[in-house]
Design a protein around this motif. Sequence first.
Motif, PDB file in Angstrom:
ATOM      1  N   PHE A 187       0.833  -1.206   0.000  1.00 51.70           N
ATOM      2  CA  PHE A 187       0.000   0.000   0.000  1.00 51.70           C
ATOM      3  C   PHE A 187       0.868   1.257   0.000  1.00 51.70           C
ATOM      4  CE2 PHE A 187      -1.753   3.279   2.916  1.00 51.70           C
ATOM      5  CZ  PHE A 187      -2.703   3.807   2.058  1.00 51.70           C
ATOM      6  N   TYR A 188       1.907   1.288   0.834  1.00 51.93           N
ATOM      7  CA  TYR A 188       2.772   2.472   0.892  1.00 51.93           C
ATOM      8  C   TYR A 188       3.482   2.710  -0.436  1.00 51.93           C
ATOM      9  CZ  TYR A 188       2.026   2.469   5.935  1.00 51.93           C
ATOM     10  OH  TYR A 188       1.452   2.510   7.189  1.00 51.93           O
ATOM     11  N   ARG A 212       5.662  10.466   7.672  1.00 51.91           N
ATOM     12  CA  ARG A 212       4.484  10.955   8.404  1.00 51.91           C
ATOM     13  C   ARG A 212       3.217  10.189   8.011  1.00 51.91           C
ATOM     14  NH1 ARG A 212       5.048  15.637  11.236  1.00 51.91           N
ATOM     15  NH2 ARG A 212       7.018  16.742  10.990  1.00 51.91           N
ATOM     16  N   LEU A 213       3.082   9.883   6.725  1.00 50.42           N
ATOM     17  CA  LEU A 213       1.922   9.120   6.285  1.00 50.42           C
ATOM     18  C   LEU A 213       1.926   7.710   6.873  1.00 50.42           C
ATOM     19  CD1 LEU A 213       1.691  10.247   2.546  1.00 50.42           C
ATOM     20  CD2 LEU A 213       0.051  10.738   4.371  1.00 50.42           C
ATOM     21  N   ARG A 214       3.099   7.111   6.978  1.00 52.56           N
ATOM     22  CA  ARG A 214       3.195   5.799   7.612  1.00 52.56           C
ATOM     23  C   ARG A 214       2.709   5.868   9.064  1.00 52.56           C
ATOM     24  NH1 ARG A 214       6.562   1.532   5.976  1.00 52.56           N
ATOM     25  NH2 ARG A 214       7.380   1.747   3.865  1.00 52.56           N
ATOM     26  N   ARG A 219      -1.153   4.110  12.975  1.00 50.92           N
ATOM     27  CA  ARG A 219      -1.971   4.347  14.167  1.00 50.92           C
ATOM     28  C   ARG A 219      -3.380   3.808  14.006  1.00 50.92           C
ATOM     29  NH1 ARG A 219       0.430   9.644  14.436  1.00 50.92           N
ATOM     30  NH2 ARG A 219      -1.446  10.549  13.521  1.00 50.92           N
ATOM     31  N   THR A 220      -3.901   3.815  12.778  1.00 58.30           N
ATOM     32  CA  THR A 220      -5.286   3.411  12.560  1.00 58.30           C
ATOM     33  C   THR A 220      -5.471   1.903  12.533  1.00 58.30           C
ATOM     34  OG1 THR A 220      -5.064   3.437  10.146  1.00 58.30           O
ATOM     35  CG2 THR A 220      -5.717   5.493  11.220  1.00 58.30           C
ATOM     36  N   GLN A 221      -4.374   1.140  12.357  1.00 56.71           N
ATOM     37  CA  GLN A 221      -4.461  -0.330  12.284  1.00 56.71           C
ATOM     38  C   GLN A 221      -5.537  -0.753  11.277  1.00 56.71           C
ATOM     39  OE1 GLN A 221      -4.962  -1.348  16.542  1.00 56.71           O
ATOM     40  NE2 GLN A 221      -2.914  -2.235  16.419  1.00 56.71           N
ATOM     41  N   LEU A 222      -5.278  -0.503  10.010  1.00 59.13           N
ATOM     42  CA  LEU A 222      -6.226  -0.793   8.943  1.00 59.13           C
ATOM     43  C   LEU A 222      -6.511  -2.284   8.830  1.00 59.13           C
ATOM     44  CD1 LEU A 222      -4.693   1.509   6.185  1.00 59.13           C
ATOM     45  CD2 LEU A 222      -6.781   1.938   7.466  1.00 59.13           C
ATOM     46  N   ASP A 223      -7.778  -2.604   8.559  1.00 62.61           N
ATOM     47  CA  ASP A 223      -8.076  -4.000   8.231  1.00 62.61           C
ATOM     48  C   ASP A 223      -8.051  -4.153   6.708  1.00 62.61           C
ATOM     49  OD1 ASP A 223     -10.646  -3.333   7.126  1.00 62.61           O
ATOM     50  OD2 ASP A 223     -11.569  -3.486   9.088  1.00 62.61           O
TER      51      ASP A 223
END
Length: 243
Positions: A187-188, A212-214, A219-223
């Motif tokens: 994704f990154y 910073r985007l990482r 922090r959001t712990q995406l599913d």
Amino acid sequence: MLSNFKVVLVETSHPGNIGAVARAMKNMGMDQLRLVSPKYFPHADATARASGADDVLRHAGCFASLPEALADCQIVFGASARDRTISWPSLTARELAETWAATDDVAQPNIALVFGRENSGLKNHELDLCHYLLRIPCNPDYSSLNLAAAVQVVCYELFVAGGRQSASTIGDRGEAPLATAAQMEAFYEHLQQTMADIGFLHPERSRSIMRRLRRIFNRTQLDTKELDILRGILRFSQNHNTK
């Protein structure tokens, strides 16, 4: 159900408060309500304020005196916001719950939670029937709680201490697994390439922006479902930019 706990209301003057107490009790899985000489009961206002806790009202016991209401109880707590001239063993609502919350209703003693009149609480001779004072810590400059609010606090503490919380079923939380480290790295890379394609990312600033985007996305712990949505947005942006 916390069936060994009996909520006892003494000479309640407003029937709406009885209904609100019934609702508060049912919210927390309690259904043993006892009324000592209520001014008006049964009453339409009680039913209206119960908001569906009609069964608690229907099975409420009515007694002519407090001793009658407490006859089968082994432990009695009297709720009081006022200091008394004679010292009395006292517990807060949380201490009560932690000490006496039922884990096995069959093996537990009958415990009465006695609440007094809306305007004056319990009288001294009524407190003489209690083993403990029951206190709800609150603002010392305004410590008088509404009757139903006081019952709600005590019942809530018992509900929590008894381990009866139910897991939240709101939304689709937990349905999709969290994204793996490999999926996040892909994704990154996709994100960085898309920002470069649309002219947002400048070579001299790419490292600090990506760092910073990482941090934001970590922090959001995406599913995986959320990650698929974001990857879809990036693909749309790339396709739109090439047209």
